[in-house]
Enzyme design. Structure first.
Site, PDB file in Angstrom:
ATOM      1  N   HIS A 135       2.047   1.884  -3.443  1.00 24.70           N
ATOM      2  CA  HIS A 135       1.315   2.766  -3.653  1.00 24.70           C
ATOM      3  C   HIS A 135       2.004   4.256  -3.974  1.00 24.70           C
ATOM      4  O   HIS A 135       1.273   5.147  -4.256  1.00 24.70           O
ATOM      5  CB  HIS A 135      -0.245   2.963  -3.107  1.00 24.70           C
ATOM      6  CG  HIS A 135      -1.125   1.733  -3.418  1.00 24.70           C
ATOM      7  ND1 HIS A 135      -2.284   1.627  -2.672  1.00 24.70           N
ATOM      8  CD2 HIS A 135      -0.786   0.493  -4.055  1.00 24.70           C
ATOM      9  CE1 HIS A 135      -2.716   0.279  -3.188  1.00 24.70           C
ATOM     10  NE2 HIS A 135      -1.778  -0.291  -3.934  1.00 24.70           N
ATOM     11  N   ASP A 168       0.959  -0.997  -0.012  1.00 24.35           N
ATOM     12  CA  ASP A 168       0.140   0.152   0.123  1.00 24.35           C
ATOM     13  C   ASP A 168       0.971   1.297  -0.089  1.00 24.35           C
ATOM     14  O   ASP A 168       1.892   1.066  -0.584  1.00 24.35           O
ATOM     15  CB  ASP A 168      -1.180  -0.038   1.228  1.00 24.35           C
ATOM     16  CG  ASP A 168      -2.314   0.794   0.929  1.00 24.35           C
ATOM     17  OD1 ASP A 168      -2.136   1.973   0.602  1.00 24.35           O
ATOM     18  OD2 ASP A 168      -3.324   0.082   1.223  1.00 24.35           O
TER      19      ASP A 168
END
Ligand SMILES: *[C@@H]1O[C@H](CO)[C@@H](O)[C@H](O)[C@H]1NC(C)=O
Ligand SMILES: *[C@@H]1O[C@H](CO)[C@@H](O)[C@H](O)[C@H]1NC(C)=O
Ligand SMILES: *[C@@H]1O[C@H](CO)[C@@H](O)[C@H](O)[C@H]1NC(C)=O
Ligand SMILES: *[C@@H]1O[C@H](CO)[C@@H](O)[C@H](O)[C@H]1NC(C)=O
Length: 390
Positions: A238, A215
């Site tokens: 991310h 993430d």
């Protein structure tokens, strides 16, 4: 003669005061054998050290320590250092072992704290399979690996966080906290394993971190102020994210964020600022500076996303933002996307020296902008925001 004696006595006293007192967890019963639960031993060593009126060292020798959910809590009488250079801490793999949802290793209410080394292995594999955040919208049933809450004037250096069940690190309500040479790692496909999340904190300095997750690499939530992120490598994951902001009513603004000399590789986004539609506060984020960043095969290297704003009710204003010397490659054609809100366009945005190459067959890298008129300088490729769409 008498004065010499006093001098020597003084020297001994002063010397003693400067000497930190050691508390070795093995003396408190820690086995470090990778089987016995060492939580109580570590907690007891902490309790004693915390009472010391002299500066103290908690010594955690090399070895594998099984540790349940644990709270290392102050306030303490004097500065404390945890020396855990070769220590490995293992969390219970089974998420049902966690009653309190907040964290596995929680450090709380400590002023003048130093943590040196330590590998914090969250053993997240079972938890990832049980993660239903995406379905329920709530991720609170899994513990964060390491929580720093109300930590001030402190230093965290050379620690590693592995395979957390949820976020690796949460920095909350902290002041003047430096994080140096942190290593974070979880597989790309592990859900919600953000690297370092920061919220409601002031004066956080992250340098030389290496973060590989499923993430966000570093995410900055509401109330993050005066944060410096420097020489950090991200990816997979991310990317570096400010927000999402404006989801709740009582949020504090994000002010003064610098991201510089970072390398971001194989991530979904590079640097992203995102606000939610509700966004009730007027100035939601200001003073955001991104400088000298290398993007390698990043899907969307530069992104401001305020797109979703039903009925133009969003008041969130983003202002004083700069992107300078951002270079490398983009994995999708749309390399720069700045979509600000219609009711409250982004203010005082500057873009200089962008060079992002796209190696797809369908053309060169492009940009898309709305409700923003940045000041443009230097070489710009793609030619950011020169064709405007609303
Ligand atoms: C910030 O914390 C460090 C310890 O990590 C300390 O040496 C320094 O004096 C603190 N700075 C301020 C302004 O309090
Ligand atoms: C952050 O820490 C680095 C050393 O690790 C130091 O060089 C730099 O000046 C610090 N930056 C801020 C804004 O405190
Ligand atoms: C940061 O990046 C710039 C440009 O790439 C470079 O000139 C500078 O030396 C770097 N600074 C540090 C401290 O690495
Ligand atoms: C580039 O990124 C894409 C998507 O994130 C990934 O599938 C691909 O393997 C990456 N390419 C390289 C050369 O790493």
């Amino acid at each position: 003669m008498e004065s010499i004696c006093i001098c020597i006595l003084m020297a001994i006293l002063v010397g003693n005061q400067a000497q930190a007192v050691d508390f070795n967890v093995k003396k408190y019963g820690a086995k470090a054998d990778g089987k016995s639960d060492d939580s109580t031993a570590i907690a007891n060593a902490w309790k004693e050290a915390c009472k010391s009126t002299q500066a103290s060292n908690i010594v955690i020798p090399a070895g594998t320590y099984m540790v349940g959910p644990i709270k290392i809590q102050g306030p303490c009488q004097a500065p404390i250092t945890i020396q855990a250079n070769q220590a490995r801490f293992m969390a219970p793999a089974n998420p049902s072992k966690f009653k309190s949802q907040s964290g596995w290793f929680t450090f709380q209410s400590i002023n003048g704290f130093t943590l040196l080394g330590g590998t914090f292995d969250g053993q997240g594999e079972i938890a990832w399979k049980q993660n239903d955040c995406a379905k329920t919208g709530k991720c609170s049933s899994l513990p964060i690996n390491v929580v720093f809450n109300k930590i001030s004037n402190s230093l965290i250096r050379d620690m590693a966080s592995l395979d957390s069940k949820l976020f690796h690190m949460n920095v909350l309500n902290c002041k003047n906290l430096t994080l140096q040479r942190i290593k974070i790692s979880a597989p790309e496909e592990s859900l919600n394993t953000d690297g370092i999340h920061i919220g409601r904190s002031n004066g956080i300095n992250i340098t030389n971190a290496d973060i590989k997750t499923g993430d966000d690499c570093v995410s900055l939530g509401d109330g993050s102020q005066q944060v410096n992120i420097e020489k950090v490598t991200c990816g997979p994951g991310h990317g570096i994210a400010i927000g999402s902001l404006g989801r709740y009513n009582n949020e504090e603004p994000v002010i003064g964020i610098t991201v510089k000399n970072c390398t971001i590789t194989n991530t979904m986004n590079g640097v992203r600022v995102k606000t939610w539609p509700a966004s009730p506060s007027a100035s939601i984020a200001r003073g955001l500076h991104f400088q000298n960043i290398v993007m390698n095969n990043v899907s969307t290297p530069i992104l401001i996303d305020q797109e979703y704003c039903p009925y133009n009710q969003c008041q969130a204003e983003i202002s004083d933002v700069s992107f300078d010397n951002i270079r490398g490659t983009t994995a999708t054609q749309l390399a720069v996307k700045l979509k600000c809100s219609k009711g409250y366009p982004c203010k005082n945005v500057r873009i200089s020296n962008i060079n992002l190459a796209y190696h797809g067959s369908n053309g060169k890298a492009t940009s898309e902008c709305a409700n923003v008129k940045p000041k443009l300088t230097g070489h710009l490729f793609p030619p950011a925001c020169q064709v405007s769409s609303a």
